[in-house]
Motif scaffolding. Sequence first.
Motif, short mmCIF file in Angstrom:
data_model
loop_
_atom_site.label_atom_id
_atom_site.label_comp_id
_atom_site.label_asym_id
_atom_site.label_seq_id
_atom_site.Cartn_x
_atom_site.Cartn_y
_atom_site.Cartn_z
N GLY B 73 0.82 -1.20 0.00
CA GLY B 73 0.00 0.00 0.00
C GLY B 73 0.85 1.26 0.00
O GLY B 73 0.58 2.20 -0.76
N GLU B 74 1.90 1.27 0.82
CA GLU B 74 2.78 2.44 0.87
C GLU B 74 3.34 2.75 -0.51
O GLU B 74 3.42 3.91 -0.93
CB GLU B 74 3.95 2.17 1.81
CG GLU B 74 3.59 2.17 3.28
CD GLU B 74 4.83 1.90 4.12
OE1 GLU B 74 5.85 2.59 3.93
OE2 GLU B 74 4.78 0.98 4.97
N ILE B 75 3.73 1.71 -1.19
CA ILE B 75 4.31 1.90 -2.53
C ILE B 75 3.25 2.41 -3.50
O ILE B 75 3.47 3.37 -4.24
CB ILE B 75 4.90 0.58 -3.04
CG1 ILE B 75 6.11 0.19 -2.18
CG2 ILE B 75 5.30 0.70 -4.50
CD1 ILE B 75 6.73 -1.14 -2.55
N LEU B 76 2.09 1.76 -3.48
CA LEU B 76 1.05 2.12 -4.42
C LEU B 76 0.57 3.55 -4.23
O LEU B 76 0.23 4.24 -5.19
CB LEU B 76 -0.13 1.15 -4.29
CG LEU B 76 0.10 -0.24 -4.87
CD1 LEU B 76 -1.08 -1.14 -4.58
CD2 LEU B 76 0.33 -0.15 -6.37
N ASP B 77 0.54 3.97 -2.97
CA ASP B 77 0.06 5.33 -2.70
C ASP B 77 0.85 6.37 -3.47
O ASP B 77 0.34 7.43 -3.81
CB ASP B 77 0.16 5.63 -1.20
CG ASP B 77 -0.93 4.92 -0.43
OD1 ASP B 77 -1.87 4.42 -1.07
OD2 ASP B 77 -0.85 4.86 0.81
N LEU B 78 2.11 6.05 -3.74
CA LEU B 78 2.95 7.02 -4.42
C LEU B 78 2.71 7.03 -5.93
O LEU B 78 3.17 7.91 -6.64
CB LEU B 78 4.41 6.71 -4.13
CG LEU B 78 4.78 6.91 -2.66
CD1 LEU B 78 6.18 6.41 -2.40
CD2 LEU B 78 4.65 8.37 -2.31
N TYR B 79 1.99 6.02 -6.39
CA TYR B 79 1.72 5.95 -7.82
C TYR B 79 0.94 7.16 -8.30
O TYR B 79 1.14 7.67 -9.39
CB TYR B 79 0.92 4.69 -8.15
CG TYR B 79 1.71 3.71 -8.94
CD1 TYR B 79 2.68 4.12 -9.85
CD2 TYR B 79 1.49 2.35 -8.78
CE1 TYR B 79 3.41 3.22 -10.56
CE2 TYR B 79 2.23 1.44 -9.50
CZ TYR B 79 3.18 1.86 -10.38
OH TYR B 79 3.91 0.96 -11.09
N ASP B 80 0.01 7.58 -7.45
CA ASP B 80 -0.90 8.63 -7.88
C ASP B 80 -0.32 10.00 -7.55
O ASP B 80 -1.04 10.97 -7.40
CB ASP B 80 -2.24 8.44 -7.15
CG ASP B 80 -2.69 7.00 -7.23
OD1 ASP B 80 -2.60 6.42 -8.32
OD2 ASP B 80 -3.12 6.45 -6.20
N ASP B 83 5.82 13.46 -9.03
CA ASP B 83 6.78 13.53 -10.11
C ASP B 83 6.74 12.35 -11.09
O ASP B 83 7.76 11.78 -11.44
CB ASP B 83 8.19 13.70 -9.56
CG ASP B 83 8.46 12.65 -8.49
OD1 ASP B 83 7.56 11.80 -8.28
OD2 ASP B 83 9.53 12.66 -7.89
N GLY B 84 5.58 12.00 -11.48
CA GLY B 84 5.46 11.01 -12.55
C GLY B 84 6.04 9.64 -12.21
O GLY B 84 6.44 8.91 -13.10
N GLY B 85 6.07 9.33 -10.91
CA GLY B 85 6.49 7.97 -10.57
C GLY B 85 7.88 7.87 -9.99
O GLY B 85 8.26 6.81 -9.51
N ALA B 86 8.64 8.93 -10.03
CA ALA B 86 10.01 8.84 -9.54
C ALA B 86 10.05 8.56 -8.04
O ALA B 86 10.82 7.71 -7.58
CB ALA B 86 10.78 10.12 -9.86
N ALA B 87 9.20 9.27 -7.29
CA ALA B 87 9.17 9.03 -5.85
C ALA B 87 8.76 7.59 -5.57
O ALA B 87 9.32 6.92 -4.70
CB ALA B 87 8.19 10.00 -5.18
#
Lengths: 159, 159
Positions: B73-80, B83-87
């Motif tokens: 979940g932590e990872i997926l949250d950053l998808y949205d 910076d276009g996925g870099a984080a």
Amino acid sequence: MPTDLRRPQRTYTIRQLCLEFKCTPRALRFYEDKGLLTPARDGMNRVYSYKDRARLKLILQGKRVGLSLAEIGEILDLYDLDDGGAAQMAKSLRKFKERIVALESQREDIDRAIQELKVGCNNLEQKLIATRPDLLPRAADYDQMLRQRLDGLEHAGAK
Amino acid sequence: MPTDLRRPQRTYTIRQLCLEFKCTPRALRFYEDKGLLTPARDGMNRVYSYKDRARLKLILQGKRVGLSLAEIGEILDLYDLDDGGAAQMAKSLRKFKERIVALESQREDIDRAIQELKVGCNNLEQKLIATRPDLLPRAADYDQMLRQRLDGLEHAGAK
DNA sequence: GCGGCATCTTACGTTAACGTCAAGATGAGC
DNA sequence: GCTCATCTTGACGTTAACGTAAGATGCCGC
């Protein structure tokens, strides 16, 4: 001469065993609930014999190698049986070999996961190098991480 | 020309995704409860987009390598995010490396346990040879065991 | 209007090995 | 008699990732 704390006729309180084997009273009572231990009583209080101590030792050994308490129980039940331990040894042998097979399978799973993760890491690193190299972990960070982990180990005392 | 079942504008029912990825509706709803998926609705019914499908794919990949749903979940949250996925990639990279370290440590534990068990097996075999060699597993038994395991694999179908 | 099917929500059940109170009994020492 | 420490027996809580009913809703074809 000094008392041998482990001579066969010695008895132990619950706390003594817990200190010796680094476990909690709750755990020993739990094992008793499960039928793995059956200490004598002095009034209400549990009195563990040298044999109880031996059984506890086996329980903890079994746990270290990943046997469930139920499986350990099966093995221990045979201790108090017929042919002086031969059946128990045979059963232990079977259980041990089963466990080895299971563990080796587990290790394969782990190796596969590690491979998959390393592939993933490489992909991510390539993409980050191309787009945001500033976000890549640097040697200094890694160094810091190592120092933190060493700290943790020290504060935790002797493992 | 045939419909591309995976073109980006496609949508999926819960059952279609379950069939494709071999999981249960209950699992998808559970992931939704946990905030890992947020499918659209058509009335009451869930409608999964191509992006939802991609997220599910990542969830299952994460599970295979032993990440918890919380970590995924932590990872997926950053998808949205930003910076276009870099984080997201940077975080994934950290998580992946952590997981590799954890898995390698786990593998060491397993190796230790296997060693301990093999020592135990040797001891037991020596003692049984000396006292009750009739109780030792024989080659025929081992052969039988192998055949049973192969049977099991066949009946279970493709793994 | 009805059977059948897919979907929905709600909510308790599962598993292992204890942890964590709670409340009471007991003996030692002062 | 009081306090402390240690022991006892319950009995519920914890964690993860769902499984498993139970009962409601909704659409389809007939």
